[in-house]
Every structure is written in structure tokens, then in C-alpha cells.
Write a protein that holds these residues in place. Structure first.
Motif, mmCIF file in Angstrom:
data_model
loop_
_atom_site.group_PDB
_atom_site.id
_atom_site.type_symbol
_atom_site.label_atom_id
_atom_site.label_comp_id
_atom_site.label_asym_id
_atom_site.label_seq_id
_atom_site.Cartn_x
_atom_site.Cartn_y
_atom_site.Cartn_z
ATOM 1 N N LEU A 250 7.085 -0.278 -3.836
ATOM 2 C CA LEU A 250 6.039 -1.024 -3.140
ATOM 3 C C LEU A 250 6.428 -2.493 -2.988
ATOM 4 O O LEU A 250 6.116 -3.127 -1.972
ATOM 5 C CB LEU A 250 4.717 -0.897 -3.899
ATOM 6 N N HIS A 251 7.094 -3.035 -3.987
ATOM 7 C CA HIS A 251 7.563 -4.427 -3.913
ATOM 8 C C HIS A 251 8.460 -4.618 -2.691
ATOM 9 O O HIS A 251 8.337 -5.622 -1.970
ATOM 10 C CB HIS A 251 8.322 -4.773 -5.193
ATOM 11 N N HIS A 252 9.348 -3.664 -2.452
ATOM 12 C CA HIS A 252 10.294 -3.778 -1.339
ATOM 13 C C HIS A 252 9.710 -3.256 -0.023
ATOM 14 O O HIS A 252 10.156 -3.683 1.047
ATOM 15 C CB HIS A 252 11.574 -3.012 -1.660
ATOM 16 N N CYS A 253 8.727 -2.351 -0.095
ATOM 17 C CA CYS A 253 8.173 -1.700 1.112
ATOM 18 C C CYS A 253 6.647 -1.782 1.078
ATOM 19 O O CYS A 253 5.969 -0.763 0.876
ATOM 20 C CB CYS A 253 8.613 -0.251 1.186
ATOM 21 N N PRO A 254 6.068 -2.964 1.246
ATOM 22 C CA PRO A 254 4.615 -3.088 1.131
ATOM 23 C C PRO A 254 3.842 -2.274 2.154
ATOM 24 O O PRO A 254 2.663 -1.985 1.958
ATOM 25 C CB PRO A 254 4.372 -4.596 1.316
ATOM 26 N N GLU A 255 4.504 -1.867 3.249
ATOM 27 C CA GLU A 255 3.815 -1.084 4.281
ATOM 28 C C GLU A 255 3.592 0.364 3.861
ATOM 29 O O GLU A 255 2.898 1.125 4.560
ATOM 30 C CB GLU A 255 4.622 -1.120 5.579
ATOM 31 N N MET A 256 4.151 0.782 2.713
ATOM 32 C CA MET A 256 4.050 2.182 2.321
ATOM 33 C C MET A 256 2.628 2.609 1.992
ATOM 34 O O MET A 256 2.341 3.801 1.877
ATOM 35 C CB MET A 256 4.959 2.476 1.127
ATOM 36 N N THR A 257 1.714 1.676 1.860
ATOM 37 C CA THR A 257 0.317 2.038 1.624
ATOM 38 C C THR A 257 -0.302 2.709 2.843
ATOM 39 O O THR A 257 -1.257 3.481 2.707
ATOM 40 C CB THR A 257 -0.529 0.804 1.272
ATOM 41 N N HIS A 258 0.218 2.438 4.015
ATOM 42 C CA HIS A 258 -0.421 2.952 5.231
ATOM 43 C C HIS A 258 0.560 3.417 6.305
ATOM 44 O O HIS A 258 0.129 3.836 7.375
ATOM 45 C CB HIS A 258 -1.337 1.876 5.826
ATOM 46 N N ARG A 259 1.867 3.366 6.004
ATOM 47 C CA ARG A 259 2.847 3.850 6.962
ATOM 48 C C ARG A 259 3.859 4.736 6.253
ATOM 49 O O ARG A 259 4.298 4.414 5.137
ATOM 50 C CB ARG A 259 3.587 2.693 7.640
ATOM 51 N N PRO A 260 4.260 5.856 6.877
ATOM 52 C CA PRO A 260 5.260 6.718 6.248
ATOM 53 C C PRO A 260 6.605 6.010 6.183
ATOM 54 O O PRO A 260 6.997 5.306 7.116
ATOM 55 C CB PRO A 260 5.316 7.941 7.171
ATOM 56 N N LEU A 261 7.309 6.195 5.091
ATOM 57 C CA LEU A 261 8.605 5.550 4.932
ATOM 58 C C LEU A 261 9.682 6.253 5.759
ATOM 59 O O LEU A 261 10.705 5.645 6.065
ATOM 60 C CB LEU A 261 8.983 5.520 3.456
ATOM 61 N N ARG A 262 9.461 7.493 6.096
ATOM 62 C CA ARG A 262 10.337 8.191 7.041
ATOM 63 C C ARG A 262 9.707 8.059 8.424
ATOM 64 O O ARG A 262 8.637 8.606 8.701
ATOM 65 C CB ARG A 262 10.497 9.658 6.654
#
Length: 479
Positions: free
Chosen positions: A284-296
Motif C-alpha cells: 500500500l505504501h508503494h501502490c496507494p491506488e490499490m484501495t480502489h483500483r486493481p493492480l493488474r
């Protein structure tokens, strides 16, 4: 700033006195310390849900009492922390703010705003085994897969030994005004739905320490097998205490690695789960958008279904699949769900019903007492197959098979779905498999005393795989 000016200690997700580097650093200066907690609900992805609000009320009550025992107190303010903290500096004449560094996107944004505004803010590593950003691969990039991340953690210098709580905290000559906790309305109004939470949990630092000790002495050696059996007390149930920072990951790690059973397979499995929580925080620190966007990225175009009736049945524990319904009812009653059952229930939502994982993540954030943004987001993305370290989407849990494997006698199901209390163990995972006259003999009437299945798993699995194929075809065309 003078050496006698007070310091503001900003509590956030670290509601404890022991192993609190920011608190210890402030106390050791000998300067007056003003402990502050700000209820900042300004971000829809971070605002606490109803179950978390209940826990927060009781955790703050316990923290306030612990500070009071040191002749200190907890100042409460509600609103935008980026405005409240500078106001408090001016109001108290404080020379600076000390706090534990956070991996939460909202908290980090506030930290940047304060720093950019010239607010003297000093952050201490205290909420993680390793500060996010310090565990990197050979290229200096963050890990996107758990196993190599965890291996790197094990090969790094071990986390430092936890700190004791301070023996004393200097108080200011004059205290700033504080909100009354009762005025925050964190507890439910009528009807009071929190009875199950009160029966199940003891929020606060003392409750966290007691739960850790009981788990390590009772269940940790067998954790590798018992953690998958929801009818047994085989899990630690430390997650809400860790989420609110009533105990630190470092305290848990140190206690586990120095326990007499530290060499057991169960303890190694438990430590790996602590590592997964750490990985989620770093991700989450590196990818804050993961709360609402798929990482793939390809899952941005996955053909999710809009199914309000299916979502409602899942939320209420009325899907007709006993293991799913048991988990959802446990969640509603206790604010918690067994980890194995979480995976089954989540798989059912995103694969059998093909409802967007974000709808499930939002429900968990509202109903879990351990509604941790990082863990919740990474776990849902793992189940949905759209995270960087994910179970493939084509891996679809069969809820009946999962129940027969992990709840073979049906003890967990019968506890939370009492209308199936008389169903024999051979059929409790799939009561529709009983002959009609056998169901009638025990008073089980599908569609009346217990719901019909809202989907056929076999057909739902085929539809889920077809949707995955459609997404992949579209991705190929776009590429």
C-alpha cells in the motif's frame, strides 16, 4: 522553540504506550508532552466503518486511562488533521509534533501537507517490522510478490527489541481543550447491534497483550493446521489489536521468536502470516491506488455483474451455501470472520456471483473490527486475482467442498446457521443433497426455514471462467 516548550504526541494507528518510539523519544526529552488523537474522517477510502468505530471508542477509553495513570491525558479533536495540528501548535505554544510514520495514503498526505506548511513534524518508525520502503529487491525496486519479499525480511537484520512503556510523562502547565469521546457518537444507537462485539473482544493495550500470550501458549504450535479449521480456536485474533496499534508487529514478532515453541512449524506459519500483513503495508505504501483500483491493469475491464439482490443475500448470510452464510453471520455478530472462511466468502462473491471485489472490500471495511486498509485491499485483490501477488482468477473455491474439508462435522456452520442444527454431518455442507423426506423429517424446508442456493456453483464457475476469457480476449485486442 525552547527546550521547555511542550511537544505534541500525535496518536494515530498506535494506541499504546509500550514499544512506541515517538512517545519514548518525547518522554526522554523531559519536556511537557501533550498526547492528541484526531478523528479525521475526510476520506471515503479511510473513514472507519461502524464496527471499527465501536472498537475505536473503547480503545481510546483504555488509552486515556493508561495516560491518566501517568498523570497525563488524551486530548481529542475532530476534523481535518492538516488544519487541527497547526492550530494546536499555536494554541499550546508547542515546539513540534512527534508521531509514528504511517503507510496509509490519507495519513501520508496529511504528513506532506504539514511538512510543506513548515510544521515541525518528526516521524518515527514504530508500526512495522521494517519501515515501508526499506525492503527492496536487488534493483532497488519494491517487491510485488510475497515470497521473495518475506525471504528478504528474514535475511535482513531482525527487528529491534520492543521498547518498554515510559515510567513518566511530563505534563504541560495548562492543557488545551478536548472533545468529549461520548460526543463523537462512535457507539451504535438503538438498536444496539454491538452485543456480539462486547462478548467477543477486549479492546485496548492490556487486552492485546493478554490475547497474544494466550495464543502463543495455547494455539501457536498447531497453528499451521488449526488455523484452517473454523470450528476450533486455532487463530490468534490479533488483527484488530494490530490494526489499532494496541500492540506492535515488533512486539508480536519478538514474543513469537523468543517463545519456547519458536521452532515449531505452527510458529513459523504464524510468523509468515505476520509477514503477509507486513507485505500488505509495504504494498500500500508503494501502490496507494490499490484501495480502489486493481493492480493488474487488465482487470479494469473485467465484466463484473450488477446484482443488488445477490450482494444483499451475501451480506445477510442468505446465499443458501452454509459455509458462506456462517461466515457472513459471524462477521455481523462479532465484527470478525475466520480467515479460511473469509477466502471462501470472498471467492463466492467475486466468482460465483461475479460482483466487483470493491463491493466486498467496502462491506468488510464497514463490518470488520480489524478493517485494515492495507490488509483488506491486498486480500480482496488476492482472491479476485487482480493483485500483483494473487490467486489466479480461474481458481474458484467450491463452497461445499471447502466446508466438507475444513468443517467436516459442521460445528462452525451449526453455530452460526442454527436452522441447520439438526442436519447430519454428511449433508450440513450442502443440505440440498438430502432427500426431501429426510429434510422434512428434521423440519428443514429449503426456501422457507433456510434459503435455496441463489446460484448453482457449477454453472457459476463456468460463467466466471467465460468472463475471464472475455477479459483476456479484450486485452489481446487492445494490445
Amino acid at each position: 522553540m525552547t527546550t521547555s516548550s511542550p511537544l505534541i504526541l500525535w496518536f494515530r494507528s498506535d494506541l499504546r504506550l509500550a514499544d512506541h518510539p515517538a512517545l519514548m523519544a518525547a518522554a526522554r526529552t523531559g519536556r511537557p508532552v501533550i498526547p492528541v488523537f484526531v478523528l479525521d474522517e475526510g476520506n471515503r477510502h479511510a473513514a472507519p466503518g461502524a464496527a471499527s468505530r465501536w472498537w475505536l471508542h473503547h480503545s481510546l477509553t483504555q488509552l486515556s486511562g493508561a495516560l491518566g495513570a501517568l498523570a497525563s491525558r488524551l486530548v481529542l479533536r475532530r476534523g481535518n488533521a492538516a488544519r487541527i495540528m497547526p492550530d494546536l501548535l499555536r494554541e499550546t505554544g508547542a515546539g513540534g509534533i512527534v508521531a509514528s510514520a504511517s503507510h496509509e495514503p490519507r495519513q501520508r498526505a496529511v504528513e506532506r501537507l504539514l511538512t510543506d506548511a513548515g510544521v515541525p513534524l518528526r516521524l518515527f518508525a514504530g508500526n512495522h517490522l521494517f519501515p515501508p520502503g526499506t525492503i527492496l529487491n536487488g534493483s532497488g525496486a519494491p517487491y510485488r510478490v510475497f515470497t521473495p519479499f518475506y525471504k528478504a525480511c528474514l535475511n535482513a537484520p531482525p527487528p529491534a527489541a520492543p521498547l518498554d512503556a515510559p515510567a513518566a510523562i511530563a505534563a504541560p502547565g495548562e492543557w488545551p481543550g478536548s472533545d468529549r469521546l461520548e460526543d463523537w457518537d462512535l457507539l451504535p444507537r438503538a438498536p444496539d447491534w454491538a452485543g456480539g462485539l462486547r462478548e467477543t473482544w477486549t479492546p485496548g493495550e492490556a487486552g492485546a497483550a493478554a490475547r497474544l500470550e494466550a495464543f502463543l501458549d495455547r494455539a501457536a504450535p498447531a497453528y499451521d493446521t488449526a488455523r484452517d479449521l473454523p470450528a476450533q480456536p486455532g487463530t490468534s485474533r490479533l488483527s484488530p489489536h494490530l490494526h489499532f496499534g494496541e500492540i506492535s508487529a515488533r512486539q508480536v514478532w519478538h514474543a513469537a521468536t523468543h517463545h519456547p515453541d519458536a521452532g515449531s512449524t505452527g510458529m513459523a506459519t504464524f510468523l509468515r502470516e505476520i509477514g503477509w500483513r507486513e507485505f500488505s503495508c509495504h504494498l500500500l505504501h508503494h501502490c496507494p491506488e490499490m484501495t480502489h483500483r486493481p493492480l493488474r491493469a487488465e482487470f479494469e475491464n473485467f465484466p463484473w455483474r450488477d446484482d443488488p439482490a445477490g450482494l444483499r443475500a451475501w451480506q445477510r448470510g442468505e446465499t443458501g451455501y452454509p459455509i458462506v452464510d456462517a461466515g457472513m453471520r459471524e462477521l455481523w455478530h462479532t465484527g470478525f470472520m475466520h480467515n479460511r472462511v473469509r477466502m471462501i466468502a470472498a471467492s463466492f462473491l467475486v466468482k460465483d456471483l461475479r460482483i466487483d471485489w470493491r463491493r466486498g472490500a467496502a462491506w468488510f471495511l464497514d463490518t470488520l473490527v480489524d478493517a485494515d486498509t492495507a490488509a483488506n485491499s491486498s486480500n480482496w485483490q488476492w482472491v479476485a486475482g487482480c493483485g500483483t501477488d494473487a490467486a489466479p482468477y480461474f481458481r474458484v473455491f467450491n463452497p461445499a467442498l471447502q466446508a466438507r474439508k475444513f468443517d467436516p462435522e459442521g460445528g462452525y456452520i451449526r453455530r452460526w446457521v442454527p436452522e441447520l442444527g439438526n442436519v447430519p454431518a454428511a449433508h450440513v455442507a450442502e443440505p440440498w443433497s438430502m432427500m426431501a423426506y429426510d429434510r422434512e423429517a428434521i423440519g428443514l424446508r429449503l426456501g422457507q426455514t433456510y434459503p435455496h442456493r441463489i446460484v448453482d456453483h457449477g454453472e457459476a464457475r463456468k460463467a466466471a471462467l467465460a468472463a475471464l476469457g472475455e477479459m483476456n480476449e479484450n486485452a489481446s485486442v487492445l494490445n
